[in-house]
Scaffold this active site. Structure first.
Site, PDB file in Angstrom:
ATOM      1  N   LYS A 212       0.846  -1.196   0.000  1.00  0.00           N
ATOM      2  CA  LYS A 212       0.000   0.000   0.000  1.00  0.00           C
ATOM      3  C   LYS A 212       0.884   1.249   0.000  1.00  0.00           C
ATOM      4  CE  LYS A 212      -3.483   2.433   2.735  1.00  0.00           C
ATOM      5  NZ  LYS A 212      -2.650   3.613   3.088  1.00  0.00           N
ATOM      6  N   HIS A 236      -1.639   8.034   1.327  1.00  0.00           N
ATOM      7  CA  HIS A 236      -1.981   7.996   2.752  1.00  0.00           C
ATOM      8  C   HIS A 236      -2.972   9.101   3.117  1.00  0.00           C
ATOM      9  CE1 HIS A 236      -0.633   5.523   6.187  1.00  0.00           C
ATOM     10  NE2 HIS A 236      -1.150   6.504   6.912  1.00  0.00           N
ATOM     11  N   ARG A 239      -1.739  12.609   4.062  1.00  0.00           N
ATOM     12  CA  ARG A 239      -1.305  12.874   5.433  1.00  0.00           C
ATOM     13  C   ARG A 239       0.205  12.776   5.645  1.00  0.00           C
ATOM     14  NH1 ARG A 239      -4.893  12.774   9.324  1.00  0.00           N
ATOM     15  NH2 ARG A 239      -3.730  11.447  10.796  1.00  0.00           N
ATOM     16  N   ASP A 267      -7.148   4.303  -2.992  1.00  0.00           N
ATOM     17  CA  ASP A 267      -7.931   5.083  -2.034  1.00  0.00           C
ATOM     18  C   ASP A 267      -7.665   6.561  -2.275  1.00  0.00           C
ATOM     19  OD1 ASP A 267      -5.512   5.808  -0.809  1.00  0.00           O
ATOM     20  OD2 ASP A 267      -5.760   4.449   0.878  1.00  0.00           O
ATOM     21  N   GLY A 268      -8.323   7.416  -1.496  1.00  0.00           N
ATOM     22  CA  GLY A 268      -8.064   8.848  -1.587  1.00  0.00           C
ATOM     23  C   GLY A 268      -9.161   9.639  -2.254  1.00  0.00           C
ATOM     24  N   GLY A 269      -9.944  10.367  -1.464  1.00  0.00           N
ATOM     25  CA  GLY A 269     -10.951  11.274  -1.999  1.00  0.00           C
ATOM     26  C   GLY A 269     -12.236  10.623  -2.466  1.00  0.00           C
ATOM     27  N   ARG A 271     -15.780   9.502  -2.126  1.00  0.00           N
ATOM     28  CA  ARG A 271     -16.861   9.898  -1.216  1.00  0.00           C
ATOM     29  C   ARG A 271     -18.232   9.341  -1.594  1.00  0.00           C
ATOM     30  NH1 ARG A 271     -12.837  10.601   1.018  1.00  0.00           N
ATOM     31  NH2 ARG A 271     -11.863  12.569   1.680  1.00  0.00           N
ATOM     32  N   GLY A 290     -11.793   5.342   3.504  1.00  0.00           N
ATOM     33  CA  GLY A 290     -11.288   5.680   4.825  1.00  0.00           C
ATOM     34  C   GLY A 290     -12.171   6.625   5.606  1.00  0.00           C
ATOM     35  N   ARG A 291     -12.086   7.927   5.326  1.00  0.00           N
ATOM     36  CA  ARG A 291     -12.774   8.917   6.157  1.00  0.00           C
ATOM     37  C   ARG A 291     -14.296   8.704   6.241  1.00  0.00           C
ATOM     38  NH1 ARG A 291      -8.303  11.774   3.928  1.00  0.00           N
ATOM     39  NH2 ARG A 291      -7.033  12.829   5.517  1.00  0.00           N
TER      40      ARG A 291
END
Length: 340
Positions: A212, A236, A239, A267-269, A271, A290-291
């Site tokens: 990853k 990441h 971050r 991953d990343g953004g 939504r 993630g978020r």
């Protein structure tokens, strides 16, 4: 329970750590690491969202894709859709601590399973967090993936053996965690890996090995060379390196180079289910979330996580109908246009 309620509860529980913004784009939380933000100016976090928004879908309605099949094969395990919960830890120092680490990871693991997919569990400077994740996966017969920080190889191999002991589906290392501030603050050394070190890790286990944090064509090809079975295109969550390229842009190049040679996750953004569609069209086989999963867990525990995932599944299903995709193999670059 509805999404609006989940978000409202999460906003209250995460006060001071996450604002649960109407659009989770990294603007309000820029520089908040530890916390939920992106490194320094937050540019990498913001770019993940901004560049993905520049990918547009081509609407098509003269076809027979009336009931799309979303099934996703993940190393011998059939998932109901190509979305996996990302490995996230740090409920106390990143998310405010309204949930204990065990409450958080139990919510993510079980919410993912109940919605028809799986979760990855993470590693952190607090060594008990990895153990909590393993315990959560053990309760679902190992149906998940432990992802380990880029520590010294002997420590990684020790943690790989623990993953094997619970019969996890796969195991991996998030080499993009090499510069994590939160690890440094806790006195836990992490860093880059040489090709020889990675080969040692891959050869130490019979489990499929996931790398990853791949953001270049060069390193994607190296992942294939060392024998990894999957990569995650990831910065990441923005971050670790300010002004890093977005994952959407990196994915579009990487997929052209290694598609078919190795499983490609990203991953990343991401939504929404439409964002999932975009990443698949750019060349990913599956995505990590993630978020939004964090918001689900803090807003409704297992039920909140399931609600987030099931809503994304519905959005992906609808996007596939409206672009003429009978199954995941139909989602390709012909279904999108790109404005960058």
């Amino acid at each position: 329970m509805e999404l609006k309620e989940v978000r409202s509860i999460a906003r209250e529980k995460m006060k001071g750590y996450c604002r649960v913004c109407p659009v989770c784009n990294g603007v309000a939380c820029a520089g908040e690491v530890p916390g939920m933000g992106g490194s320094l100016t937050g540019s990498a976090f913001k770019a993940n969202v901004e560049d993905l928004s520049k990918v547009k879908l081509r609407l098509k309605t003269i076809h027979d894709a009336k009931n799309p099949d979303l099934d996703f094969e993940f190393f011998g395990t059939k998932l109901d859709f190509p979305i996996i919960s990302a490995p996230v830890t740090g409920s106390v120092f990143n998310m405010g601590g309204a949930l204990t680490e065990r409450e958080y990871i139990d919510s993510v693991v079980n919410g993912s399973i109940s919605s028809g997919t799986i979760a990855m569990i993470g590693d952190s400077a607090d060594l008990t967090m990895y153990e909590d994740g393993l315990s959560a996966l053990k309760t679902v017969n190992g149906k998940g993936v432990p992802i380990i920080k880029p520590r010294e190889n002997k420590d990684i191999i020790e943690n790989i053996k623990k993953a094997e002991s619970i019969n996890s589906i796969a195991v991996g290392v998030d080499i993009d965690g090499a510069g994590l501030v939160t690890m440094a603050l806790k006195g836990q050394p992490v860093g880059p890996k040489t090709i020889e070190e990675l080969k040692e890790l891959v050869s130490s286990t019979k489990l499929p090995f996931i790398l990853k944090g791949i953001m270049t064509v060069e390193e994607a090809k190296l992942a294939v060379e060392i024998g990894a079975k999957a990569i995650v295109v990831s910065n990441h969550g923005g971050r670790v390196l300010d002004y890093a390229e977005s994952t959407a842009k990196a994915l579009s190049e990487i997929s052209k180079a290694v598609k078919g040679d190795i499983m490609i996750l990203v991953d990343g953004g991401i939504r929404s289910g439409v964002d999932v569609f975009k990443m698949l069209a750019l060349g990913a086989d599956g995505v990590l979330i993630g978020r939004p999963i964090i918001i689900g867990a803090f807003g409704g525990y297992k039920e909140g996580v399931s609600l987030i995932l099931e809503n994304m599944k519905k959005e992906l299903y609808q996007a596939m109908i409206l672009t003429g995709c009978k199954d995941l193999s139909f989602i390709d670059s012909s279904k999108i246009s790109i404005e960058w």
